[in-house]
Design an enzyme around this catalytic site. Structure first.
Site, PDB file in Angstrom:
ATOM      1  N   HIS C 134       3.247  14.954 -12.074  1.00  0.00           N
ATOM      2  CA  HIS C 134       3.463  13.641 -12.692  1.00  0.00           C
ATOM      3  C   HIS C 134       3.115  12.577 -11.640  1.00  0.00           C
ATOM      4  O   HIS C 134       3.295  12.800 -10.446  1.00  0.00           O
ATOM      5  CB  HIS C 134       4.944  13.562 -13.070  1.00  0.00           C
ATOM      6  CG  HIS C 134       5.339  12.367 -13.874  1.00  0.00           C
ATOM      7  ND1 HIS C 134       5.571  11.130 -13.324  1.00  0.00           N
ATOM      8  CD2 HIS C 134       5.566  12.228 -15.205  1.00  0.00           C
ATOM      9  CE1 HIS C 134       5.930  10.281 -14.281  1.00  0.00           C
ATOM     10  NE2 HIS C 134       5.927  10.918 -15.438  1.00  0.00           N
ATOM     11  N   ASP C 211      10.235  18.846  -8.100  1.00  0.00           N
ATOM     12  CA  ASP C 211      10.412  17.868  -9.165  1.00  0.00           C
ATOM     13  C   ASP C 211      10.911  18.617 -10.396  1.00  0.00           C
ATOM     14  O   ASP C 211      10.130  19.246 -11.110  1.00  0.00           O
ATOM     15  CB  ASP C 211       9.080  17.163  -9.437  1.00  0.00           C
ATOM     16  CG  ASP C 211       9.194  16.211 -10.633  1.00  0.00           C
ATOM     17  OD1 ASP C 211      10.278  16.118 -11.241  1.00  0.00           O
ATOM     18  OD2 ASP C 211       8.171  15.563 -10.951  1.00  0.00           O
ATOM     19  N   GLN C 214      11.676  18.051 -15.650  1.00  0.00           N
ATOM     20  CA  GLN C 214      11.543  18.735 -16.934  1.00  0.00           C
ATOM     21  C   GLN C 214      12.247  20.094 -16.908  1.00  0.00           C
ATOM     22  O   GLN C 214      12.083  20.885 -17.840  1.00  0.00           O
ATOM     23  CB  GLN C 214      10.057  18.929 -17.289  1.00  0.00           C
ATOM     24  CG  GLN C 214       9.274  17.645 -17.462  1.00  0.00           C
ATOM     25  CD  GLN C 214       9.636  16.872 -18.733  1.00  0.00           C
ATOM     26  OE1 GLN C 214      10.302  17.396 -19.617  1.00  0.00           O
ATOM     27  NE2 GLN C 214       9.204  15.619 -18.803  1.00  0.00           N
ATOM     28  N   LYS C 237      16.379  12.185 -19.532  1.00  0.00           N
ATOM     29  CA  LYS C 237      15.713  13.310 -20.180  1.00  0.00           C
ATOM     30  C   LYS C 237      16.691  14.439 -20.503  1.00  0.00           C
ATOM     31  O   LYS C 237      16.300  15.462 -21.054  1.00  0.00           O
ATOM     32  CB  LYS C 237      14.595  13.858 -19.283  1.00  0.00           C
ATOM     33  CG  LYS C 237      13.444  12.881 -19.055  1.00  0.00           C
ATOM     34  CD  LYS C 237      12.260  13.573 -18.396  1.00  0.00           C
ATOM     35  CE  LYS C 237      11.361  12.591 -17.677  1.00  0.00           C
ATOM     36  NZ  LYS C 237      10.456  11.857 -18.569  1.00  0.00           N
ATOM     37  N   CYS C 377       1.285  10.222 -17.817  1.00  0.00           N
ATOM     38  CA  CYS C 377       1.523  10.031 -16.378  1.00  0.00           C
ATOM     39  C   CYS C 377       1.055  11.235 -15.579  1.00  0.00           C
ATOM     40  O   CYS C 377       1.673  11.585 -14.557  1.00  0.00           O
ATOM     41  CB  CYS C 377       2.984   9.755 -16.092  1.00  0.00           C
ATOM     42  SG  CYS C 377       3.530   8.181 -16.737  1.00  0.00           S
TER      43      CYS C 377
HETATM   44  C1  LIG Z   1       7.616  16.020 -14.335  1.00  0.00           C
HETATM   45  C2  LIG Z   1       8.143  14.642 -14.227  1.00  0.00           C
HETATM   46  N1  LIG Z   1       8.348  14.108 -13.017  1.00  0.00           N
HETATM   47  C3  LIG Z   1       8.848  12.857 -12.866  1.00  0.00           C
HETATM   48  C4  LIG Z   1       9.134  12.070 -13.952  1.00  0.00           C
HETATM   49  C5  LIG Z   1       9.645  10.694 -13.708  1.00  0.00           C
HETATM   50  O1  LIG Z   1      10.929  10.494 -14.211  1.00  0.00           O
HETATM   51  P1  LIG Z   1      11.496   9.011 -14.253  1.00  0.00           P
HETATM   52  O2  LIG Z   1      10.516   8.234 -15.077  1.00  0.00           O
HETATM   53  O3  LIG Z   1      12.817   9.115 -14.905  1.00  0.00           O
HETATM   54  O4  LIG Z   1      11.540   8.527 -12.862  1.00  0.00           O
HETATM   55  C6  LIG Z   1       8.929  12.593 -15.240  1.00  0.00           C
HETATM   56  C7  LIG Z   1       9.222  11.805 -16.451  1.00  0.00           C
HETATM   57  O5  LIG Z   1       8.504  10.966 -16.903  1.00  0.00           O
HETATM   58  C8  LIG Z   1       8.413  13.898 -15.379  1.00  0.00           C
HETATM   59  O6  LIG Z   1       8.196  14.419 -16.586  1.00  0.00           O
END
Ligand SMILES: Cc1ncc(COP(=O)(O)O)c(C=O)c1O
Ligand SMILES: Cc1ncc(COP(=O)(O)O)c(C=O)c1O
Lengths: 419, 150, 419, 150
Positions: C134, C211, C214, C237, C377
């Site tokens: 991401h 990370d 998910q 999430k 993203c």
């Molecule tokens: C794999 C992953 N990493 C990071 C994020 C970032 O999360 P947040 O937008 O809550 O900072 C997301 C969600 O959009 C994600 O799916």
């Protein structure tokens, strides 16, 4: 006996909006909440706006083509419009949502840490703060100084609890890159005269950051009239939720300064080796933003604006004057901060004989009176006035003269207890 | 009044008339401890003698709980073996972490049992521990120095 | 006709907990919410916990001696205990609250930016990520690289949508200081086998960041079993509120690494010229934390735990398998990511003939079906597979086979519309 | 179906059978524009001749709205004066920002009036503007070059 002071709001009506004010403590003591400088209470209208959001429109913002995503985006960006209007910002794009005031100030410090000329800090440059800052407007600049070699300087305080600007030409010099100063002190209650500071800073080409954490909730905040370059404040002190703060910055600066946190939402295009960034404000909002919290802050702004920030300021001025008089009548009590009700916010710190503030606070609590005790995240102020800690009573739009009376009676009880 | 559970008469007595207050010579080590959240401070001296705590003296400022607790502590450790003194400290720590549920051993803790009510107030637990922590630290340092001299 | 799959939860009961799922769109269309990878919906239990907090215990945390402050502190720190237990952290002090996952990852990147040896990054050191990250796990490392001269490297992807670890010895080397990798891809759905990465990274003395944005919502997340050094995830999430995320880190590292943001709460003692810092986790939590949001996240964890993360994982596995089969039957539809239901999360991205995802999403929305369209993203993934964007359906504990059926029927409608 | 408000038949026609698609020579300037949020792209060429837009051609990928809008745009500007073409662009921008409230002038915007429904969908407004923005940019660059040559 009810006291009538000119300028008071209809607190009977207002208090009905705040469910927590109906709470009884220790069995049967009605809550007398005098800790508003730490955090304000939340009106039903704000709670409902957030509940309604979760139950009806909850989605991630931007990029979505489905109804919920469009509603969430409209609500989130609508909150930005409300903030912009509330502080009279020239452009909505100047409003950046952060998690609190502290992050807002750290954001500025970090933009500068990584900035190029003409903003570049480092050895030979200096940053100016004051001795009455909250730790959140001290530590970010100490970190910047350590990390970059920039020198940290500060204005001292007068015995009366005001900024000592007598040496302003020596403190703010051609080397100064940024001056960061509090609008209203959370411990002393002092409202600073920012005009000479802004003028001198801009004369030498320095940026001005104003910590308006204790101003935005209590008075008309007009960033254009203020003339600063950045202004920080926080949602939870202005009837809004926790988890959200605001940094306002001049658009030209936001365009030129580098980003701070990286991630989703703040980019324009990403490849593995390089990225370009979205325009402000999104450039400074990495990741999923505090969406519900923005909805709540927007509702808080609607709530405050419907009453009128000028009327709220007048109410607090009346209560504060009444409280200063009443507290001055308490034997052994000494106010730390301006003793008169001029250029003064609604927080009053004091010592009480040699009874330690912890003990004062504890015995007041037993009577349902919530005050804050300690150094109030402004330890240098305690050092300056030679006290280990203070007791602080702070008021808001729902505070009443009879709550001041309760405090005074509570203090008499404290005296008896430890007498 | 519920507060009486915290501010027992015995605590207020020690607060108004603290024992062993005022720094004294001779001493092995002196430490300075601060409770950063409220500004309470204590400067504390320890004099050991082989197995025993010969003397403890202190100067400090702070709330009734921190001042009384330090006073009570000095009574409990002066003249006792180091082992007993440190044991009492451990007992007191356990009591403070008991959230009001502790059943303190009066034989070990004497006046310090009065602090059981304080353990219900998380914000005040650190106050009650300030003097004890300073004692533990000073003793450990003194023991180390003695070790080093052996 | 209702489909019965082994492992399904009692979604009739669960859906009653989510008020938004009763919403009708475009007049009379029941909401089919398949955008769970972007954000999850919020159960009544979580909304109520936050509402109850505002109406009863709202106060600033720490340092307060009054009842509300003690209740707020107990609730906030209680949420930390719940998170620690949820991820099987060895110590509650290893749980840092941030504003979202993105900030959590930036926090690690910034700790390292300012760290001394042995953590020091810079010229001659490198950072390893992967092509399926991401943006929130790409841009922070690009910024670190630009700011410090550290080199950025990455693992590529196989045609099947998996990490290509064939060159692991060349990618992770003695120069590597940190490897940051996603547990479950938000775009491909891939669940990565982290074991060889953790082993190799630790062999060369590199830190491992996972990370888990998910993963935490969808499966049992055990940080000790994972063996990583830092793990990031986000509240919104996992049935929690916006405005809160978590960074878990090993206590030894948190003690040694420098702070990031400065301000109230993160200090031990402050003078004008220097400060010392509180122990972890507070060292990394500057300013008023997301208190209500922590209360909400705690309630979300209670909610998920009562159902059981293993059972939620089984439910999603069943739904995902059903959806893969159903989508593979749609003419012209191509799944981008693992085509089988092995080591796979509940997000399915696809292309649909030459109908652009925006058009797919719009026509689905008209039928009440909320999917996400775009690059999610994760633009490098789109570049890798040569698609400008994808349509993504993603499931959660309340998703049903009939929602999958609705999606398939909706896609037929899309085809007719643009046919 | 409410969607018909967005996907009017005229839009779908242009999407299925785009006008002026495929890059042509000669041209003064070529630009490449991207909509970062959805990956829509257009490469667009402009040939001016003093007062007039002689030719516009393009290649691109994207959703029906962005593709149809670009196609409609070429019809509206090719053969018209530069002034009229840029005017039409301003009218179209105003229409897109009208949140469904616009009352477009059919004499100026011709087929482009069909996009009024799109303006109700904030996420799609950028799609509809992509080709127009590229045209405006390419024209401005071409004019600058001509200025430079004078
Ligand atoms: C794999 C992953 N990493 C990071 C994020 C970032 O999360 P947040 O937008 O809550 O900072 C997301 C969600 O959009 C994600 O799916
Ligand atoms: C003057 C001042 N500045 C900064 C802050 C920090 O605000 P926050 O804790 O919301 O970041 C506060 C509040 O505690 C404050 O009173």
């Amino acid at each position: 006996m009810t006291v009538h002071l000119p300028g008071l709001l209809d607190t009977d009506a207002i208090r009905k909006d705040f469910p927590i004010l109906e709470r009884l403590l220790h069995g049967d003591r009605p809550l007398v909440y005098l800790d508003n400088a730490a955090t304000s209470q939340t009106p039903r209208q704000v709670i409902d706006a957030m509940t309604h959001y979760y139950a009806n429109s909850n989605a991630n913002v931007h990029r979505g083509v489905h109804v919920l995503a469009e509603e969430a985006t409209a609500l989130y960006e609508g909150a930005r419009d409300k903030v912009a209007q509330f502080i009279n910002a020239p452009s909505r794009d100047e409003v950046i949502f952060t998690k609190n005031s502290s992050e807002a100030i750290n954001l500025v410090a970090n933009m500068l840490t990584w900035a190029d000329e003409p903003f570049k800090v480092g050895v030979g440059a200096d940053v100016v703060i004051t001795e009455m800052e909250h730790h959140s407007n001290i530590v970010p600049w100490q970190l910047l100084a350590q990390r970059t070699g920039t020198k940290l300087k500060w204005f001292g305080l007068t015995d009366e609890g005001r900024l000592d600007l007598s040496n302003i030409e020596q403190v703010i010099t051609e080397e100064t890159k940024v001056v960061s100063v509090v609008h209203t002190s959370n411990i002393l209650g002092t409202v600073n005269d920012l005009e000479p500071i802004v003028r001198r800073a801009h004369d030498v080409g320095a940026l001005v950051v104003v910590d308006a954490s204790q101003a935005a909730p209590h008075t008309v905040l007009d960033v254009q009239a203020l003339g600063a370059d950045f202004v920080a404040f926080t949602g939870h002190k202005m009837c809004g939720p926790t988890g959200i703060g605001v940094l306002w910055g001049r658009l030209g600066l936001l365009e030129e300064l580098p980003p701070f946190l990286g991630g989703g939402e703040m980019i324009e295009t990403v490849t593995m080796s390089a990225s370009t960034y979205a325009p402000a404000p999104h450039k400074f909002e990495a990741g999923t933003p505090p969406i519900t919290e923005a909805v709540g802050l927007g509702a808080a702004i609607d709530y405050l604006s419907a009453i009128g920030m000028d009327r709220i300021a007048a109410h607090e001025h009346a209560i504060t004057g009444y409280a200063i008089d009443a507290l001055n009548g308490v034997e052994g009590l000494k106010i730390i901060g301006p003793a008169d009700n001029v250029a003064r916010g609604a927080a009053i710190s004091f010592t009480f004989g040699d009874i330690h503030p912890h003990d004062v606070g504890q015995v007041l609590d037993e009577q349902g009176i919530a005050v804050r005790v300690g150094h109030h995240c402004a330890r240098p102020v305690c050092l300056r006035y030679g006290v280990p800690a203070t007791t602080r009573a702070s008021f808001y739009l729902y505070s009443t003269p009879s709550e001041v009376d309760a405090l005074v009676a509570g203090l008499e009880h404290v005296r008896q207890f430890f007498g | 009044m519920k507060l009486d559970g915290m501010y027992q008469e015995i605590i207020l007595d020690h607060y108004r008339h603290p024992h062993n207050k005022g720094l004294r010579d001779p001493f092995d080590t002196e430490v300075h401890h601060v409770n950063p959240t409220c500004g309470d401070e204590v400067t504390l001296r320890v004099k050991l003698d082989g197995e025993k705590v010969l003397d403890v003296s202190y100067e400090g400022q702070g709330c009734s709980i921190s001042q009384a607790s330090t006073s009570v502590m000095t009574d409990l450790v002066i003249g006792h073996t180091i082992e007993d003194a440190l044991n009492a400290g451990d007992e007191f720590l356990a009591l403070m972490q008991s959230k009001g549920q502790g059943e303190p051993d009066e034989d070990v803790l004497e006046d310090a049992v009065a602090f059981v009510g304080v353990s219900k107030y998380p914000a005040r637990v650190k106050c009650a521990l300030l003097g004890w922590m300073a004692f533990k630290d000073a003793t450990a340092q003194a023991l180390q120095t003695t070790e080093g001299q052996k």
